[in-house]
Scaffold this active site. Sequence first.
Site, PDB file in Angstrom:
ATOM      1  N   HIS A  97     -30.732  11.231   4.175  1.00  0.00           N
ATOM      2  CA  HIS A  97     -29.466  11.319   4.909  1.00  0.00           C
ATOM      3  C   HIS A  97     -29.544  10.590   6.255  1.00  0.00           C
ATOM      4  O   HIS A  97     -28.549  10.033   6.730  1.00  0.00           O
ATOM      5  CB  HIS A  97     -29.065  12.780   5.149  1.00  0.00           C
ATOM      6  CG  HIS A  97     -28.344  13.421   4.001  1.00  0.00           C
ATOM      7  ND1 HIS A  97     -27.220  12.881   3.419  1.00  0.00           N
ATOM      8  CD2 HIS A  97     -28.585  14.563   3.314  1.00  0.00           C
ATOM      9  CE1 HIS A  97     -26.802  13.650   2.421  1.00  0.00           C
ATOM     10  NE2 HIS A  97     -27.609  14.688   2.336  1.00  0.00           N
ATOM     11  N   CYS A 139     -25.635  18.122  -3.322  1.00  0.00           N
ATOM     12  CA  CYS A 139     -25.532  17.755  -1.902  1.00  0.00           C
ATOM     13  C   CYS A 139     -24.291  18.429  -1.332  1.00  0.00           C
ATOM     14  O   CYS A 139     -23.232  18.460  -1.970  1.00  0.00           O
ATOM     15  CB  CYS A 139     -25.418  16.237  -1.762  1.00  0.00           C
ATOM     16  SG  CYS A 139     -25.365  15.681  -0.036  1.00  0.00           S
ATOM     17  N   HIS A 170     -34.887  14.496   0.571  1.00  0.00           N
ATOM     18  CA  HIS A 170     -33.423  14.436   0.455  1.00  0.00           C
ATOM     19  C   HIS A 170     -32.790  14.329   1.849  1.00  0.00           C
ATOM     20  O   HIS A 170     -31.876  13.536   2.071  1.00  0.00           O
ATOM     21  CB  HIS A 170     -32.917  15.691  -0.278  1.00  0.00           C
ATOM     22  CG  HIS A 170     -31.428  15.788  -0.417  1.00  0.00           C
ATOM     23  ND1 HIS A 170     -30.792  15.713  -1.636  1.00  0.00           N
ATOM     24  CD2 HIS A 170     -30.455  15.959   0.507  1.00  0.00           C
ATOM     25  CE1 HIS A 170     -29.468  15.830  -1.449  1.00  0.00           C
ATOM     26  NE2 HIS A 170     -29.243  15.992  -0.152  1.00  0.00           N
ATOM     27  N   GLU A 171     -33.314  15.128   2.794  1.00  0.00           N
ATOM     28  CA  GLU A 171     -32.746  15.133   4.153  1.00  0.00           C
ATOM     29  C   GLU A 171     -33.086  13.854   4.911  1.00  0.00           C
ATOM     30  O   GLU A 171     -32.235  13.292   5.614  1.00  0.00           O
ATOM     31  CB  GLU A 171     -33.238  16.356   4.945  1.00  0.00           C
ATOM     32  CG  GLU A 171     -32.906  17.708   4.342  1.00  0.00           C
ATOM     33  CD  GLU A 171     -31.447  17.847   3.939  1.00  0.00           C
ATOM     34  OE1 GLU A 171     -31.190  18.463   2.886  1.00  0.00           O
ATOM     35  OE2 GLU A 171     -30.559  17.291   4.627  1.00  0.00           O
TER      36      GLU A 171
HETATM   37  O1  K2U Z   1     -28.581  17.829   2.202  1.00  0.00           O
HETATM   38  C1  K2U Z   1     -27.868  18.590   1.576  1.00  0.00           C
HETATM   39  O2  K2U Z   1     -26.786  18.272   1.089  1.00  0.00           O
HETATM   40  C2  K2U Z   1     -28.372  19.960   1.294  1.00  0.00           C
HETATM   41  C3  K2U Z   1     -28.808  20.104  -0.120  1.00  0.00           C
HETATM   42  C4  K2U Z   1     -30.257  19.759  -0.121  1.00  0.00           C
HETATM   43  C5  K2U Z   1     -30.918  19.503  -1.423  1.00  0.00           C
HETATM   44  C6  K2U Z   1     -30.275  19.543  -2.631  1.00  0.00           C
HETATM   45  C7  K2U Z   1     -30.988  19.319  -3.825  1.00  0.00           C
HETATM   46  C8  K2U Z   1     -32.326  19.028  -3.795  1.00  0.00           C
HETATM   47  C9  K2U Z   1     -32.962  18.964  -2.577  1.00  0.00           C
HETATM   48  C10 K2U Z   1     -32.269  19.201  -1.416  1.00  0.00           C
HETATM   49  C11 K2U Z   1     -28.415  21.526  -0.506  1.00  0.00           C
HETATM   50  O3  K2U Z   1     -29.465  22.373  -0.238  1.00  0.00           O
HETATM   51  S1  K2U Z   1     -27.777  21.654  -2.105  1.00  0.00           S
HETATM   52  C12 K2U Z   1     -27.935  23.270  -2.588  1.00  0.00           C
HETATM   53  C13 K2U Z   1     -29.304  23.671  -3.035  1.00  0.00           C
HETATM   54  C14 K2U Z   1     -29.711  24.933  -2.806  1.00  0.00           C
HETATM   55  C15 K2U Z   1     -30.968  25.352  -3.227  1.00  0.00           C
HETATM   56  C16 K2U Z   1     -31.816  24.474  -3.896  1.00  0.00           C
HETATM   57  C17 K2U Z   1     -31.415  23.186  -4.138  1.00  0.00           C
HETATM   58  C18 K2U Z   1     -30.133  22.784  -3.714  1.00  0.00           C
HETATM   59 NI    NI Z   2     -27.415  16.164   0.858  1.00  0.00          NI
END
Ligand code: K2U
Ligand code: NI
Length: 185
Positions: free
Chosen positions: A157, A110, A153-154
Site C-alpha cells: 500500500h 482489502c 500487503h501493507e
Molecule cells: O490493508 C488492508 O486492506 C487490510 C487487509 C489486510 C490483509 C488482507 C488479506 C491478507 C493480508 C492482509 C484486511 O486485514 S482484510 C481482512 C482480513 C482480516 C483477517 C485476515 C485477513 C484479512
Molecule cells: Ni489492503
Amino acid sequence: MILMNDIVREGHPTLRQRADEVTFPLTDDDRTLCDDLIGYLKNSHDPEIAAKYKLRPGVGLAAPQVNQSKRIFAIHITEEGGRPQSFVAINPKIVSHSVEKTYLASGEGCLSVDRDVPGYVPRYTRITIKAFDPDGNEFKKRLKGIASIVFQHELDHLNGVMFYDHINKNEPFQEIPGATPLERR
Ligand code: K2U
Ligand code: NI
C-alpha cells in the site's frame, strides 16, 4: 476514530502513489494518525464497536488507505496459532526474505476493495523487517505466517500496489512454484 467512510476505495489516486517518508519527531497530527490506524484495527475486532460502527475487520491498515500518503501502517493480529502482533511501522523496509514463498489459500482481501478478487497472491514466507516506532526508535522483526503476509500487503500500500496486482490474470489459482499455501483458520 477511523470509520469506513474514512477509508478510500480502489480508483482513488492516493492508493496508486508512492507514499512519502516520514520525518522525526512526528508532528502531533502524525502521532494521532498512528494511534487512529491501530485504533481502527482494535475497534474492528471488538464485536460491540464493530457492529455499532459497521467496521470491516482488519489485521492491517496503511495511511494511504485513509488518504494520508505517508509511509506508515499498523498491524494488529491477535489470532491464536500465530504470535500476536500489534505495532505501528514507520518508514518500514524488508531487509531480507526467504526464497520460499507462501500464499493465503483463501486469497486476500482489502479494506479499500469492495469486491472479491479471487486468486493466489504470492508472498515471501519469512521476512526480516526494520521500521521506526512513533517515538523514532528503530526496531527489527522476523515475521512468518500471517504476520509476514500482512506486512507485505501493507508495505504494498505504501508503494501504490494492490494485492490483485500479484494475481496471475490468466490462471488466478495457478500453483505458485516453490510456494506452500497458508491455511487460515
Ligand atoms: O490493508 C488492508 O486492506 C487490510 C487487509 C489486510 C490483509 C488482507 C488479506 C491478507 C493480508 C492482509 C484486511 O486485514 S482484510 C481482512 C482480513 C482480516 C483477517 C485476515 C485477513 C484479512
Ligand atoms: Ni489492503
